[in-house]
Design an enzyme around this catalytic site. Sequence first.
Site, mmCIF file in Angstrom:
data_model
loop_
_atom_site.group_PDB
_atom_site.id
_atom_site.type_symbol
_atom_site.label_atom_id
_atom_site.label_comp_id
_atom_site.label_asym_id
_atom_site.label_seq_id
_atom_site.Cartn_x
_atom_site.Cartn_y
_atom_site.Cartn_z
ATOM 1 C CB THR A 244 0.852 6.174 3.494
ATOM 2 O OG1 THR A 244 2.252 6.408 3.669
ATOM 3 C CG2 THR A 244 0.279 7.197 2.550
ATOM 4 N N GLY B 40 9.193 4.569 7.097
ATOM 5 C CA GLY B 40 9.517 3.656 8.189
ATOM 6 C C GLY B 40 10.958 3.195 8.161
HETATM 7 N N1 LIG Z 1 -5.969 -0.481 7.202
HETATM 8 C C1 LIG Z 1 -5.659 -1.138 6.086
HETATM 9 N N2 LIG Z 1 -6.595 -1.872 5.450
HETATM 10 C C2 LIG Z 1 -6.290 -2.548 4.316
HETATM 11 N N3 LIG Z 1 -5.080 -2.544 3.735
HETATM 12 C C3 LIG Z 1 -4.108 -1.827 4.306
HETATM 13 C C4 LIG Z 1 -4.342 -1.080 5.516
HETATM 14 N N4 LIG Z 1 -3.192 -0.482 5.847
HETATM 15 C C5 LIG Z 1 -2.295 -0.821 4.904
HETATM 16 N N5 LIG Z 1 -2.839 -1.621 3.964
HETATM 17 C C6 LIG Z 1 -2.156 -2.209 2.780
HETATM 18 O O1 LIG Z 1 -0.752 -2.163 2.982
HETATM 19 C C7 LIG Z 1 -0.109 -1.415 1.968
HETATM 20 C C8 LIG Z 1 1.038 -0.637 2.570
HETATM 21 O O2 LIG Z 1 0.560 0.371 3.432
HETATM 22 P P1 LIG Z 1 1.213 1.831 3.486
HETATM 23 O O3 LIG Z 1 1.585 2.257 2.123
HETATM 24 O O4 LIG Z 1 0.326 2.708 4.278
HETATM 25 O O5 LIG Z 1 2.556 1.505 4.291
HETATM 26 P P2 LIG Z 1 3.567 2.559 4.933
HETATM 27 O O6 LIG Z 1 3.655 2.211 6.373
HETATM 28 O O7 LIG Z 1 3.169 3.944 4.592
HETATM 29 O O8 LIG Z 1 4.935 2.121 4.248
HETATM 30 P P3 LIG Z 1 6.168 3.034 3.736
HETATM 31 O O9 LIG Z 1 7.014 3.333 4.931
HETATM 32 O O10 LIG Z 1 6.856 2.098 2.786
HETATM 33 O O11 LIG Z 1 5.588 4.228 3.085
HETATM 34 C C9 LIG Z 1 -1.193 -0.540 1.362
HETATM 35 O O12 LIG Z 1 -0.934 -0.248 0.016
HETATM 36 C C10 LIG Z 1 -2.427 -1.413 1.525
HETATM 37 O O13 LIG Z 1 -2.503 -2.328 0.470
HETATM 38 MG MG LIG Z 2 3.947 5.381 3.448
#
Ligand SMILES: Nc1ncnc2c1ncn2[C@@H]1O[C@H](COP(=O)(O)OP(=O)(O)OP(=O)(O)O)[C@@H](O)[C@H]1O
Ligand SMILES: [Mg+2]
Length: 724
Positions: A174, A445
């Site tokens: 996300t 995911g």
């Molecule tokens: N590029 C980045 N830089 C810094 N922190 C990050 C980055 N990507 C992810 N994070 C950290 O990791 C956390 C989880 O990321 P994210 O919510 O995008 O996961 P997701 O893959 O969408 O998971 P889900 O499938 O559970 O939705 C974020 O809230 C953030 O704190």
């Molecule tokens: Mg997500």
Amino acid sequence: GWWPLTMEKGCSQYTRVWIPDPDEVWRSAELTKDYKEGEKSLQLKLEDETIREYPVDAQNNQLPFLRNPDILVGENDLTALSYLHEPAVLHNLKVRFLESNHIYTYCGIVLVAINPYEQLPIYGQDVIYAYSGQNMGDMDPHIFAVAEEAYKQMARDEKNQSIIVSGESGAGKTVSAKYAMRYFATVGGSASETNIEEKVLASSPIMEAIGNAKTTRNDNSSRFGKYIQIGFDKRYHIIGANMRTYLLEKSRVVFQADDERNYHIFYQLCAAASLPEFKELALTCAEDFFYTSQGGDTAIEGVDDAEDFEKTRQAFTLLGVRESHQISIFKIIASILHLGSVEIQAERDGDSCSISPQDEHLSNFCRLLGVEHNQMEHWLCHRKLVTTSETYVKTMSLQQVINARNALAKHIYAQLFGWIVEHINKALHTSIKQHSFIGVLDIYGFETFEVNSFEQFCINYANEKLQQQFNLHVFKLEQEEYMKEQIPWTLIDFYDNQPCIDLIEAKLGILDLLDEECKVPKGTDQNWAQKLYDRHSSSQHFQKPRMSNTAFIVVHFADKVEYLSDGFLEKNRDTVYEEQINILKASKFPLVADLFRDDKDPIPATTTSGKGSSSKINIRSARPPMKASNKEHKKSVGHQVSSSTQQIVKILNLYTPLNEFEERVTVSFIRTIQAQLQERNDPQQLLLDSKHMFPVLFPFNPSSLTMDSIHIPACLSLEFLNEV
Ligand SMILES: Nc1ncnc2c1ncn2[C@@H]1O[C@H](COP(=O)(O)OP(=O)(O)OP(=O)(O)O)[C@@H](O)[C@H]1O
Ligand SMILES: [Mg+2]
Ligand SMILES: *[C@@H]1O[C@H](CO)[C@@H](O)[C@H](O)[C@H]1NC(C)=O
Ligand SMILES: *[C@@H]1O[C@H](CO)[C@@H](O)[C@H](O)[C@H]1NC(C)=O
């Protein structure tokens, strides 16, 4: 699925290899003496100088993975490695991350990202401008480079683009999707009065508030899938956007596992309960409500729910949702919390229940939704049964009442979710003709928890379908192409997950048997599990755990996952009683009545083609028409999953056409290899080695596949291919 490298001819002293390790996953080692084919073990020295005898799998004569020469390690494109297998990839990513803090690495045209879990200074406007107009290969790997590539291909080649973000829960999907959207908003901003790009970005905080929740894997986990299409005009300025959502995890509204939370919006609203404009919601803190307190701690470290609520409201305002509508939305959300805390008393007979007329929560629920209190009280505890000759009213047991109440709460939330998505789409819609678009797909995911239930099953099934798209585009279609061209091939032994998908969705598969069991009057989760064992135990992708008669294991592409059958029937049925819905339909508040209008009732023409996850989706054909009697909202969730993922698959198919260029390159590539094989009269070795180039090329937009991105290991002496 990685292919092991087999060295049939043996290998020599000082060769460096990777061996599996229970703690470190992979450990590096070096051969201390030559190994000859047929020997039972390798003599190895680990990096800490310990000596180890490593048994060779006698049957397959399988030797460990080879380590890349150090000079290659740290490359910003994995396809530049001589040996491409799991340990090589992990080692390369680790070196880049630990030694130079690079979280991004290419693998051909795929961007691999590591979640740094800290804010890096690489996402500013200045960085966006630095990437704008550049070639992918000239800059460090970055999500902005991928976004730029999509933008450029759209503008230069007049092609619609899609970016697919995949990965496990918590991987950063996300966050990446949001950065990509920020990139488009910046380079495609029109600087006009409409502020459309700001509106596109404003949809994120709203969707996160109503569709994200804390899980044990991610404090901000998306519990729905989202495909957002950004529309551009002829000058490649953003003119609008459209969003589709998939498979909202409804069960979370009524149940949270330990250490998890319900959707953020509930806690945000509770945190703002004392604001004067929210007095009428009659909310207190989140600990006080059943639907927000089952996971334990209601706070998340580092998160200020009240502050986030302000952001949610601002985003609504930016999108043109006026204050009065916002209050209506919040009233519906608050009503769900009250519904969950209604006290239901079981009567002594065990077959009936009652709710005290003084129950505050029920009063609040009815007041907030503008519905009749006595009716609601009655129909929460009773149901109508219609037979051919008569209609009568039946009492319900405590469990039945609770189930029905929960189903109602989930239904209300899902309808509201759909309504909000529809409104965001209206706000982002434009009447100007869309010239082209870029889509961003952010799907939940693959996940596996301590206890996995129906929700994980649905999510993992959807991921299984997505993985199939990778396979289809990269392997299956290519191979069909070779066949058409009559190129002899034995080259790619791709991992086909069709058997696993069949296990789930085919006739008499897991979903089909689940639906059948739901129709049996005395069907139970356990009987269903038994039928699964009887029917599928011989399947490669299905197992029965030895110690359980209610659990089953599915061997997914990503992992083996054990699912507990408890609750599958109830969740699949997802029965909402007609009588309760009718009361809501009669609400004196137009928005509430609007939410529950049937599909057959006239719906004002909407401009969006997509529908929210909660909209009724056509159930897979061949469902017997429901009897008019005993009308319940019947659409089994399992089949909604099917059709939801079907839609994703359709989108992917539509917007990632196999490109002529790719066919040309890969077909000639294979053909030339074949010629070489014959010339060298040494087919096996080559076949095995060349396999390693393929498993990692996952081009979603095959048009950007170039010869440069297909690296040919030096050991193959196939450099001539670079000239193809
Ligand atoms: N590029 C980045 N830089 C810094 N922190 C990050 C980055 N990507 C992810 N994070 C950290 O990791 C956390 C989880 O990321 P994210 O919510 O995008 O996961 P997701 O893959 O969408 O998971 P889900 O499938 O559970 O939705 C974020 O809230 C953030 O704190
Ligand atoms: Mg997500
Ligand atoms: C989720 O992410 C948004 C935007 O990145 C952030 O504002 C919010 O605080 C996060 N919420 C949680 C609960 O982590
Ligand atoms: C891209 O999508 C738009 C609709 O948004 C369509 O009108 C156009 O024809 C598409 N372009 C191509 C090249 O397919």
